[in-house]
Design an enzyme around this catalytic site. Structure first.
Site, PDB file in Angstrom:
ATOM      1  N   GLY A  85       0.843  -1.194   0.000  1.00  0.00           N
ATOM      2  CA  GLY A  85       0.000   0.000   0.000  1.00  0.00           C
ATOM      3  C   GLY A  85       0.875   1.239   0.000  1.00  0.00           C
ATOM      4  O   GLY A  85       1.890   1.310  -0.700  1.00  0.00           O
ATOM      5  N   SER A  86       0.466   2.226   0.804  1.00  0.00           N
ATOM      6  CA  SER A  86       1.166   3.503   0.863  1.00  0.00           C
ATOM      7  C   SER A  86       2.661   3.304   1.133  1.00  0.00           C
ATOM      8  O   SER A  86       3.519   3.730   0.360  1.00  0.00           O
ATOM      9  CB  SER A  86       0.531   4.379   1.943  1.00  0.00           C
ATOM     10  OG  SER A  86       1.301   5.540   2.143  1.00  0.00           O
TER      11      SER A  86
ATOM     12  N   SER B  74      -5.788  -9.769  -2.348  1.00  0.00           N
ATOM     13  CA  SER B  74      -5.373  -8.375  -2.161  1.00  0.00           C
ATOM     14  C   SER B  74      -5.438  -7.606  -3.480  1.00  0.00           C
ATOM     15  O   SER B  74      -4.973  -8.073  -4.519  1.00  0.00           O
ATOM     16  CB  SER B  74      -3.937  -8.319  -1.625  1.00  0.00           C
ATOM     17  OG  SER B  74      -3.438  -7.007  -1.771  1.00  0.00           O
TER      18      SER B  74
ATOM     19  N   SER C 136      -3.787  -5.105  -4.086  1.00  0.00           N
ATOM     20  CA  SER C 136      -2.465  -4.557  -4.384  1.00  0.00           C
ATOM     21  C   SER C 136      -1.641  -5.479  -5.275  1.00  0.00           C
ATOM     22  O   SER C 136      -0.599  -5.071  -5.792  1.00  0.00           O
ATOM     23  CB  SER C 136      -1.687  -4.323  -3.087  1.00  0.00           C
ATOM     24  OG  SER C 136      -2.437  -3.553  -2.196  1.00  0.00           O
TER      25      SER C 136
ATOM     26  N   ASP D 105      -1.857  -1.969  10.815  1.00  0.00           N
ATOM     27  CA  ASP D 105      -1.370  -2.362  12.140  1.00  0.00           C
ATOM     28  C   ASP D 105      -2.267  -3.377  12.830  1.00  0.00           C
ATOM     29  O   ASP D 105      -1.771  -4.292  13.487  1.00  0.00           O
ATOM     30  CB  ASP D 105      -1.239  -1.104  13.019  1.00  0.00           C
ATOM     31  CG  ASP D 105      -0.196  -0.161  12.457  1.00  0.00           C
ATOM     32  OD1 ASP D 105       0.984  -0.529  12.471  1.00  0.00           O
ATOM     33  OD2 ASP D 105      -0.578   0.934  11.973  1.00  0.00           O
TER      34      ASP D 105
ATOM     35  N   HIS E  62       6.007   1.043  12.162  1.00  0.00           N
ATOM     36  CA  HIS E  62       5.292   1.666  13.279  1.00  0.00           C
ATOM     37  C   HIS E  62       5.338   0.635  14.408  1.00  0.00           C
ATOM     38  O   HIS E  62       5.294  -0.569  14.154  1.00  0.00           O
ATOM     39  CB  HIS E  62       3.852   1.989  12.859  1.00  0.00           C
ATOM     40  CG  HIS E  62       2.980   2.560  13.930  1.00  0.00           C
ATOM     41  ND1 HIS E  62       3.452   3.424  14.898  1.00  0.00           N
ATOM     42  CD2 HIS E  62       1.666   2.395  14.187  1.00  0.00           C
ATOM     43  CE1 HIS E  62       2.451   3.763  15.700  1.00  0.00           C
ATOM     44  NE2 HIS E  62       1.356   3.146  15.292  1.00  0.00           N
TER      45      HIS E  62
ATOM     46  N   GLU F 299      -1.856  11.786  17.196  1.00  0.00           N
ATOM     47  CA  GLU F 299      -3.040  11.727  16.319  1.00  0.00           C
ATOM     48  C   GLU F 299      -4.328  11.929  17.105  1.00  0.00           C
ATOM     49  O   GLU F 299      -5.297  12.470  16.582  1.00  0.00           O
ATOM     50  CB  GLU F 299      -3.048  10.446  15.454  1.00  0.00           C
ATOM     51  CG  GLU F 299      -3.086   9.150  16.195  1.00  0.00           C
ATOM     52  CD  GLU F 299      -2.497   7.976  15.390  1.00  0.00           C
ATOM     53  OE1 GLU F 299      -1.750   8.200  14.423  1.00  0.00           O
ATOM     54  OE2 GLU F 299      -2.775   6.818  15.752  1.00  0.00           O
TER      55      GLU F 299
HETATM   56  P1  NAD Z   1      -2.019   0.617   3.530  1.00  0.00           P
HETATM   57  O1  NAD Z   1      -3.380   0.471   4.086  1.00  0.00           O
HETATM   58  O2  NAD Z   1      -1.718   1.714   2.554  1.00  0.00           O
HETATM   59  O3  NAD Z   1      -1.590  -0.749   2.812  1.00  0.00           O
HETATM   60  C1  NAD Z   1      -1.817  -1.966   3.404  1.00  0.00           C
HETATM   61  C2  NAD Z   1      -1.326  -3.078   2.488  1.00  0.00           C
HETATM   62  O4  NAD Z   1      -1.393  -4.303   3.217  1.00  0.00           O
HETATM   63  C3  NAD Z   1      -2.171  -3.282   1.217  1.00  0.00           C
HETATM   64  O5  NAD Z   1      -1.308  -3.601   0.154  1.00  0.00           O
HETATM   65  C4  NAD Z   1      -3.024  -4.498   1.580  1.00  0.00           C
HETATM   66  O6  NAD Z   1      -3.391  -5.268   0.451  1.00  0.00           O
HETATM   67  C5  NAD Z   1      -2.054  -5.276   2.458  1.00  0.00           C
HETATM   68  N1  NAD Z   1      -2.691  -6.198   3.389  1.00  0.00           N
HETATM   69  C6  NAD Z   1      -3.859  -6.050   4.068  1.00  0.00           C
HETATM   70  N2  NAD Z   1      -4.097  -7.137   4.822  1.00  0.00           N
HETATM   71  C7  NAD Z   1      -3.041  -7.969   4.631  1.00  0.00           C
HETATM   72  C8  NAD Z   1      -2.706  -9.249   5.124  1.00  0.00           C
HETATM   73  N3  NAD Z   1      -3.510  -9.892   5.962  1.00  0.00           N
HETATM   74  N4  NAD Z   1      -1.549  -9.820   4.696  1.00  0.00           N
HETATM   75  C9  NAD Z   1      -0.726  -9.185   3.825  1.00  0.00           C
HETATM   76  N5  NAD Z   1      -0.990  -7.968   3.323  1.00  0.00           N
HETATM   77  C10 NAD Z   1      -2.144  -7.366   3.719  1.00  0.00           C
HETATM   78  O7  NAD Z   1      -1.030   0.675   4.796  1.00  0.00           O
HETATM   79  P2  NAD Z   1       0.130   1.756   5.106  1.00  0.00           P
HETATM   80  O8  NAD Z   1      -0.475   3.083   5.381  1.00  0.00           O
HETATM   81  O9  NAD Z   1       1.194   1.613   4.077  1.00  0.00           O
HETATM   82  O10 NAD Z   1       0.671   1.214   6.520  1.00  0.00           O
HETATM   83  C11 NAD Z   1       1.559   0.133   6.631  1.00  0.00           C
HETATM   84  C12 NAD Z   1       2.402   0.302   7.890  1.00  0.00           C
HETATM   85  O11 NAD Z   1       3.179   1.480   7.744  1.00  0.00           O
HETATM   86  C13 NAD Z   1       1.609   0.471   9.177  1.00  0.00           C
HETATM   87  O12 NAD Z   1       2.331  -0.140  10.199  1.00  0.00           O
HETATM   88  C14 NAD Z   1       1.583   1.971   9.374  1.00  0.00           C
HETATM   89  O13 NAD Z   1       1.401   2.358  10.726  1.00  0.00           O
HETATM   90  C15 NAD Z   1       2.971   2.327   8.877  1.00  0.00           C
HETATM   91  N6  NAD Z   1       3.186   3.710   8.464  1.00  0.00           N
HETATM   92  C16 NAD Z   1       2.353   4.296   7.563  1.00  0.00           C
HETATM   93  C17 NAD Z   1       2.598   5.593   7.135  1.00  0.00           C
HETATM   94  C18 NAD Z   1       1.739   6.244   6.075  1.00  0.00           C
HETATM   95  O14 NAD Z   1       2.021   7.381   5.736  1.00  0.00           O
HETATM   96  N7  NAD Z   1       0.723   5.615   5.521  1.00  0.00           N
HETATM   97  C19 NAD Z   1       3.713   6.299   7.642  1.00  0.00           C
HETATM   98  C20 NAD Z   1       4.575   5.659   8.535  1.00  0.00           C
HETATM   99  C21 NAD Z   1       4.289   4.364   8.937  1.00  0.00           C
HETATM  100 MG    MG Z   2       0.058   8.096  13.417  1.00  0.00          MG
END
Ligand code: NAD
Ligand code: MG
Length: 336
Positions: free
Chosen positions: A26-27, A51, A53, A83, A108, A195
């Site tokens: 994802g992100s 998924s 993705s 998370d 995180h 947050e």
């Molecule tokens: P997201 O929601 O953008 O992406 C989640 C991804 O996980 C997707 O590709 C989804 O298909 C996949 N997924 C969902 N369930 C799954 C499973 N059971 N098994 C395998 N893959 C699975 O998430 P994100 O925002 O990238 O967050 C990911 C981590 O990064 C978290 O720990 C978050 O706290 C951390 N984080 C995010 C940001 C941010 O800006 N978004 C910044 C710093 C840290």
């Molecule tokens: Mg936060």
């Protein structure tokens, strides 16, 4: 200022000879996977069945496996799925397939700090948390720059955990900007507090309170929207670029005088006491417990709250006004 680490401090060899399984695309996932690959690291992607993705990761040229298969050959397993699912994924698909001595990595600290993931003593556990969204982490990297990262080591089983984490942060581009050390506890607790009290919870209630009071006093909702929500961006951008001093320098003297006389009457001791209570509930785990239970029961309260927030008049008036701003790529959240 605390010690900041850069590319020159890292030994990239500890990572470039290894295979990293990035779980989630994802992100953060798409940025980590591509930046690491461009830094010479071998990367595979692990995703759950169905998924959305998967197609994106394949289009970007990655091999996509089930989580279990991605983990089997990996030396580093980076958790980049939401998370609240990390505990389940760890127990069901990661732990049974993890190579001895492999490292678990996180962006995180939530899952580890609140014991959703309980790693065995044989694994390194580190965190590399970029201080920006994934698309920025990717874009900065492609431009030869980077986003600052936090680095933490929770468990050092091999004696190499910190070197490995530092190399990972540099492969992500963090070493071009600066890498700061923290702990899982500090990162998680400050993130949740921020947050809740300031970024998401604090600011939305502050905006709504201001809007409601103006509308109840008979002013037009459109004018209230501009004053309390739309202009927030202007003010935040000024503080982001030059701190509070630059913001106060940039607004009118009347605004500055009002700021200095009124702010402390709004955010008074009572509000600070409430913030302290929030921090206590984050630290003692009661917030995490509440959130985990809410997920386990299918998020009934959260769905109700999201719906009632969406019905607040500021949302309807905002939608109409944003449509009048052609320079804006106006967005709208899918229905709750
Ligand atoms: P997201 O929601 O953008 O992406 C989640 C991804 O996980 C997707 O590709 C989804 O298909 C996949 N997924 C969902 N369930 C799954 C499973 N059971 N098994 C395998 N893959 C699975 O998430 P994100 O925002 O990238 O967050 C990911 C981590 O990064 C978290 O720990 C978050 O706290 C951390 N984080 C995010 C940001 C941010 O800006 N978004 C910044 C710093 C840290
Ligand atoms: Mg936060």
């Amino acid at each position: 200022m605390a010690k900041v680490l850069y590319d020159k401090d890292a030994n990239m060899k500890v990572l470039t000879e290894k295979t990293v399984a990035v779980l989630g695309y994802g992100s953060q996932g798409h940025a980590h996977a591509q930046n690491l690959r461009d830094s010479g690291v071998s990367v595979v992607i692990g995703l759950h069945e169905g998924s959305r993705s998967k197609a994106v990761a394949e289009k970007d040229g990655f091999k996509v496996y089930s989580v279990a298969d991605a983990v089997k050959n990996a030396d580093v397993v980076m958790f980049l799925m939401p998370d609240h699912v990390q505990g389940d994924v760890y127990r069901k698909s990661v732990a049974p397939n993890l190579k001895k001595g492999a490292a678990l990595a996180f962006a995180h600290g939530f899952a580890v700090h609140f014991n959703q993931v309980e790693p065995s003593k044989d694994n390194d556990v580190f965190m590399v948390a970029p201080k920006g969204p994934g698309h920025l982490v990717r874009r900065m990297y492609t431009e030869g720059r980077g986003v600052p990262c936090l680095l933490a080591v929770e468990q050092d089983a091999t004696g190499q955990a910190r070197d490995l984490g530092l190399a990972y942060a540099c492969a992500l581009g963090g070493g071009r900007a600066g890498i700061l050390s923290t702990t899982f506890a500090e990162e998680t607790e400050t993130d949740l507090f921020g947050e809740q009290a300031v970024l998401c919870g604090g600011i939305t209630e502050l905006i709504k309170a201001g809007f409601d009071i103006l509308v109840e006093a008979g002013y037009q909702p459109e004018i209230a929207y501009f004053e309390c929500l739309n202009e927030m961006k202007l003010i935040v951008d000024l503080m982001y670029e030059g701190g509070m001093g630059w913001m106060r320098y940039s607004v009118s003297d009347t605004a500055k005088y009002g700021d200095l006389t009124a702010g402390k009457r709004v955010i008074d001791d009572h509000v600070r006491e409430n913030m302290k209570k929030l921090l206590e509930e984050v630290k003692d785990g009661s917030f995490a417990k509440d959130w985990i239970l809410e997920n386990q029961s299918g998020r009934p309260r959260m769905k109700k709250w999201v719906k009632s927030e969406a019905a607040h008049p500021i949302e309807a008036v905002g939608k109409e006004l944003r449509a009048m701003m052609p320079w804006m790529d106006a967005k709208s959240a899918p229905d709750a």
